[in-house]
Design a protein around this motif. Structure first.
Motif, mmCIF file in Angstrom:
data_model
loop_
_atom_site.group_PDB
_atom_site.id
_atom_site.type_symbol
_atom_site.label_atom_id
_atom_site.label_comp_id
_atom_site.label_asym_id
_atom_site.label_seq_id
_atom_site.Cartn_x
_atom_site.Cartn_y
_atom_site.Cartn_z
ATOM 1 N N ALA A 62 25.919 12.371 40.657
ATOM 2 C CA ALA A 62 26.304 11.026 40.199
ATOM 3 C C ALA A 62 25.068 10.159 39.958
ATOM 4 C CB ALA A 62 27.274 10.405 41.206
ATOM 5 N N GLY A 63 25.005 8.985 40.560
ATOM 6 C CA GLY A 63 23.895 8.069 40.325
ATOM 7 C C GLY A 63 22.555 8.655 40.740
ATOM 8 N N ALA A 64 22.553 9.453 41.807
ATOM 9 C CA ALA A 64 21.297 10.072 42.260
ATOM 10 C C ALA A 64 20.810 11.082 41.225
ATOM 11 C CB ALA A 64 21.513 10.743 43.628
ATOM 12 N N ARG A 65 21.724 11.840 40.688
ATOM 13 C CA ARG A 65 21.375 12.825 39.651
ATOM 14 C C ARG A 65 20.839 12.109 38.407
ATOM 15 N NH1 ARG A 65 24.246 14.027 35.645
ATOM 16 N NH2 ARG A 65 26.250 13.407 36.505
ATOM 17 N N GLU A 66 21.514 11.017 38.025
ATOM 18 C CA GLU A 66 21.067 10.302 36.823
ATOM 19 C C GLU A 66 19.697 9.663 37.019
ATOM 20 O OE1 GLU A 66 24.957 9.243 34.139
ATOM 21 O OE2 GLU A 66 23.683 7.596 34.853
ATOM 22 N N LEU A 67 19.488 9.042 38.182
ATOM 23 C CA LEU A 67 18.199 8.396 38.445
ATOM 24 C C LEU A 67 17.068 9.423 38.457
ATOM 25 C CD1 LEU A 67 19.158 5.918 41.323
ATOM 26 C CD2 LEU A 67 18.353 5.260 39.031
ATOM 27 N N ALA A 68 17.298 10.544 39.109
ATOM 28 C CA ALA A 68 16.241 11.559 39.251
ATOM 29 C C ALA A 68 16.122 12.445 38.011
ATOM 30 C CB ALA A 68 16.524 12.430 40.483
ATOM 31 N N ARG A 69 17.091 12.340 37.101
ATOM 32 C CA ARG A 69 17.165 13.220 35.925
ATOM 33 C C ARG A 69 17.042 14.683 36.337
ATOM 34 N NH1 ARG A 69 16.400 10.194 31.128
ATOM 35 N NH2 ARG A 69 15.961 8.016 31.600
ATOM 36 N N LEU A 92 14.595 7.386 43.794
ATOM 37 C CA LEU A 92 15.782 7.531 44.647
ATOM 38 C C LEU A 92 15.728 6.686 45.921
ATOM 39 C CD1 LEU A 92 16.515 11.389 44.556
ATOM 40 C CD2 LEU A 92 17.686 9.546 43.322
ATOM 41 N N THR A 93 14.562 6.101 46.208
ATOM 42 C CA THR A 93 14.353 5.482 47.520
ATOM 43 C C THR A 93 15.472 4.510 47.912
ATOM 44 O OG1 THR A 93 11.986 5.671 47.152
ATOM 45 C CG2 THR A 93 12.695 4.204 48.937
ATOM 46 N N ALA A 120 17.640 24.617 59.562
ATOM 47 C CA ALA A 120 17.415 26.055 59.705
ATOM 48 C C ALA A 120 17.224 26.641 58.312
ATOM 49 C CB ALA A 120 18.607 26.703 60.404
ATOM 50 N N PRO A 121 16.494 27.779 58.208
ATOM 51 C CA PRO A 121 16.277 28.372 56.886
ATOM 52 C C PRO A 121 17.614 28.663 56.216
ATOM 53 C CG PRO A 121 14.922 29.462 58.551
ATOM 54 C CD PRO A 121 15.846 28.538 59.283
ATOM 55 N N GLY A 122 17.684 28.395 54.909
ATOM 56 C CA GLY A 122 18.906 28.675 54.157
ATOM 57 C C GLY A 122 19.919 27.546 54.163
ATOM 58 N N ASP A 123 19.666 26.476 54.928
ATOM 59 C CA ASP A 123 20.594 25.343 54.931
ATOM 60 C C ASP A 123 20.762 24.780 53.518
ATOM 61 O OD1 ASP A 123 21.227 25.363 57.614
ATOM 62 O OD2 ASP A 123 19.812 23.762 58.165
ATOM 63 N N GLU A 124 21.997 24.438 53.162
ATOM 64 C CA GLU A 124 22.270 23.808 51.859
ATOM 65 C C GLU A 124 22.310 22.299 52.055
ATOM 66 O OE1 GLU A 124 25.397 25.492 49.463
ATOM 67 O OE2 GLU A 124 25.821 23.569 48.511
ATOM 68 N N LEU A 125 21.445 21.605 51.318
ATOM 69 C CA LEU A 125 21.328 20.150 51.467
ATOM 70 C C LEU A 125 21.809 19.432 50.209
ATOM 71 C CD1 LEU A 125 17.765 20.186 53.038
ATOM 72 C CD2 LEU A 125 19.847 19.403 54.202
ATOM 73 N N ALA A 126 22.327 18.224 50.392
ATOM 74 C CA ALA A 126 22.736 17.411 49.248
ATOM 75 C C ALA A 126 22.652 15.939 49.598
ATOM 76 C CB ALA A 126 24.167 17.745 48.827
ATOM 77 N N VAL A 127 22.363 15.123 48.594
ATOM 78 C CA VAL A 127 22.418 13.662 48.751
ATOM 79 C C VAL A 127 23.834 13.221 48.378
ATOM 80 C CG1 VAL A 127 21.548 11.439 47.916
ATOM 81 C CG2 VAL A 127 19.978 13.405 48.185
ATOM 82 N N ILE A 128 24.462 12.450 49.276
ATOM 83 C CA ILE A 128 25.829 11.977 49.044
ATOM 84 C C ILE A 128 25.817 10.454 48.949
ATOM 85 C CG2 ILE A 128 28.231 12.051 49.851
ATOM 86 C CD1 ILE A 128 27.158 14.835 49.421
ATOM 87 N N PRO A 129 25.658 9.903 47.740
ATOM 88 C CA PRO A 129 25.728 8.445 47.601
ATOM 89 C C PRO A 129 27.130 7.970 47.966
ATOM 90 C CG PRO A 129 24.957 9.514 45.558
ATOM 91 C CD PRO A 129 25.505 10.584 46.445
ATOM 92 N N PRO A 130 27.313 6.646 48.169
ATOM 93 C CA PRO A 130 28.656 6.127 48.472
ATOM 94 C C PRO A 130 29.678 6.717 47.502
ATOM 95 C CG PRO A 130 27.068 4.365 48.672
ATOM 96 C CD PRO A 130 26.319 5.564 48.134
ATOM 97 N N VAL A 131 30.747 7.277 48.042
ATOM 98 C CA VAL A 131 31.719 7.999 47.219
ATOM 99 C C VAL A 131 32.660 7.010 46.532
ATOM 100 C CG1 VAL A 131 31.556 10.025 48.688
ATOM 101 C CG2 VAL A 131 33.377 8.349 49.110
ATOM 102 N N SER A 132 33.244 7.433 45.423
ATOM 103 C CA SER A 132 34.162 6.551 44.687
ATOM 104 C C SER A 132 35.280 7.353 44.030
ATOM 105 C CB SER A 132 33.382 5.748 43.645
ATOM 106 O OG SER A 132 32.547 6.588 42.854
ATOM 107 N N GLY A 133 35.685 8.434 44.704
ATOM 108 C CA GLY A 133 36.832 9.190 44.212
ATOM 109 C C GLY A 133 38.133 8.460 44.496
ATOM 110 N N GLY A 134 39.212 9.065 44.022
ATOM 111 C CA GLY A 134 40.529 8.484 44.262
ATOM 112 C C GLY A 134 41.093 7.894 42.998
#
Lengths: 142, 81, 142, 81
Positions: free
Chosen positions: D9-16, D44-45, D67-81
């Motif tokens: 979402a916004g994080a993806r757009e900002l970071a391209r 992104l700061t 731990a090695p192999g951990d899957e990480l993600a940035v979760i900005p404030p959600v707006s589903g629904g």
């Protein structure tokens, strides 16, 4: 919109009648015929109404829901006649700009309908016996 | 004055009738409807004690005075939904 | 049952999947795309998810609803991709033996979904501009 | 250790970018992910300050050790629904 009908209720069609581009939320309640009431097995139900009064009370419930909450459209439909297990006996749909009003108005409408609208059901058991359900307090008494 | 009283559901089945005609004097009230119905159809007495009387499609108080042409009905505890 | 989909949501089909002869009540919530958010005109929305986490969180919401209320079936479906005004973005359906549980569990599920599930919407205005909506507090923060 | 952090979402757009790769020493925490992300993508700061970090599809506390192999993600404030 309030309606009594002898035909099967189509919940999808009712949803379409209440949806609106100004309303981001729709709440729907369906009452369906259960196979068991406590220990008692039901094979079918008969619903009977006092139609002019039932429609008048249902219309009053819609008015009261509109007075108490900001809602778009309200649909209240009750089926009459013989219903098998699993069929829809009542459907209430409410659209609103926001979901709290949709839920609250929908719940108010089904609660008020079950309390105030002159419709009765007869539970019919596998042995052929049937009983009109008149368990609650006097209608209009609370 | 003569009034027709509609019966539904358990009341209709007990009385074996969809309506009952009762005669009441001028100035009669909804309470008098109850008395006249119990006299005309004694089998309804017990259910009447748990039923409302509808007058022109609204729930009516027992002290409401009837007018010619009023539509009356016995409303046993409802069970729609 | 929880699901993410790029196809239009069919509320009638979802209702059929949750109905049961043991459940006399079904509550449904639909979220639809509004034409206005405050003063802002929306012409379409884009919904994006982090799919594996979104499905996991939706499944946890179903588990929690089943733990807290006596319910039959639960259906949670969220649409992704581009949606026009009036289209259904989310649907929650819950069947239960009694209506209070159906309403309460349905409302819990949509409230929790809007708070915890990693799905985001981008509001697209008539001038071609678009904004991702990130207004609320940190997800998971309450 | 090398980790891939998913952006939405916004994080993806900002970071391209749909993901960013960051390198962290053994024993690094979720808080270190935030620091490394802000260094890799300074734009992104501000959004990071309002975002959660997801680790293996759950919201993670800042003191959680990776731990090695951990899957990480940035979760900005959600707006589903």
């Amino acid at each position: 919109m309030v309606r009594l009908t002898h035909d099967p209720i189509d919940p999808g069609a009712l949803l379409e009648t209440v949806r609106s581009p100004h309303c981001g939320a729709v709440a729907l309640f369906l009452g369906t015929v259960r196979d068991l009431t406590g220990e008692q097995v039901t094979v079918f139900l008969d619903y009977e109404a006092y139609p002019p009064m039932a429609e008048k009370k249902m219309a009053e419930i819609e008015v009261e829901a509109r007075r108490r909450w900001e809602v778009g459209e309200v649909g209240l439909v009750h089926r009459l006649g013989r219903l098998s297990v699993g069929e829809v006996s009542v459907a209430v749909a409410v659209s609103a700009p926001h979901r709290a009003a949709a839920f609250d108005a929908c719940r108010y409408a089904i609660d008020a309908l079950k309390e105030l609208v002159p419709i009765w059901k007869r539970e019919n058991a596998p042995d052929g016996s049937g009983t009109w359900v008149h368990q609650s307090a006097k209608p209009g008494d609370r | 004055m003569s009034f027709t009283v509609h019966l539904f559901a358990g009341a209709r089945e007990l009385a074996r009738a969809e309506m009952v005609t009762i005669d009441l004097p001028a100035g009669a009230t909804v309470a008098d409807v109850r008395t006249a119905l119990a006299r005309a159809k004694p089998i309804l007495t017990r259910l009447l004690g748990r039923s409302a009387i509808a007058l022109n499609h609204d729930f009516a108080d027992d002290d409401h005075i009837l007018a010619p042409g009023d539509e009356l009905a016995v409303i046993p505890p409802v069970s729609g939904g």
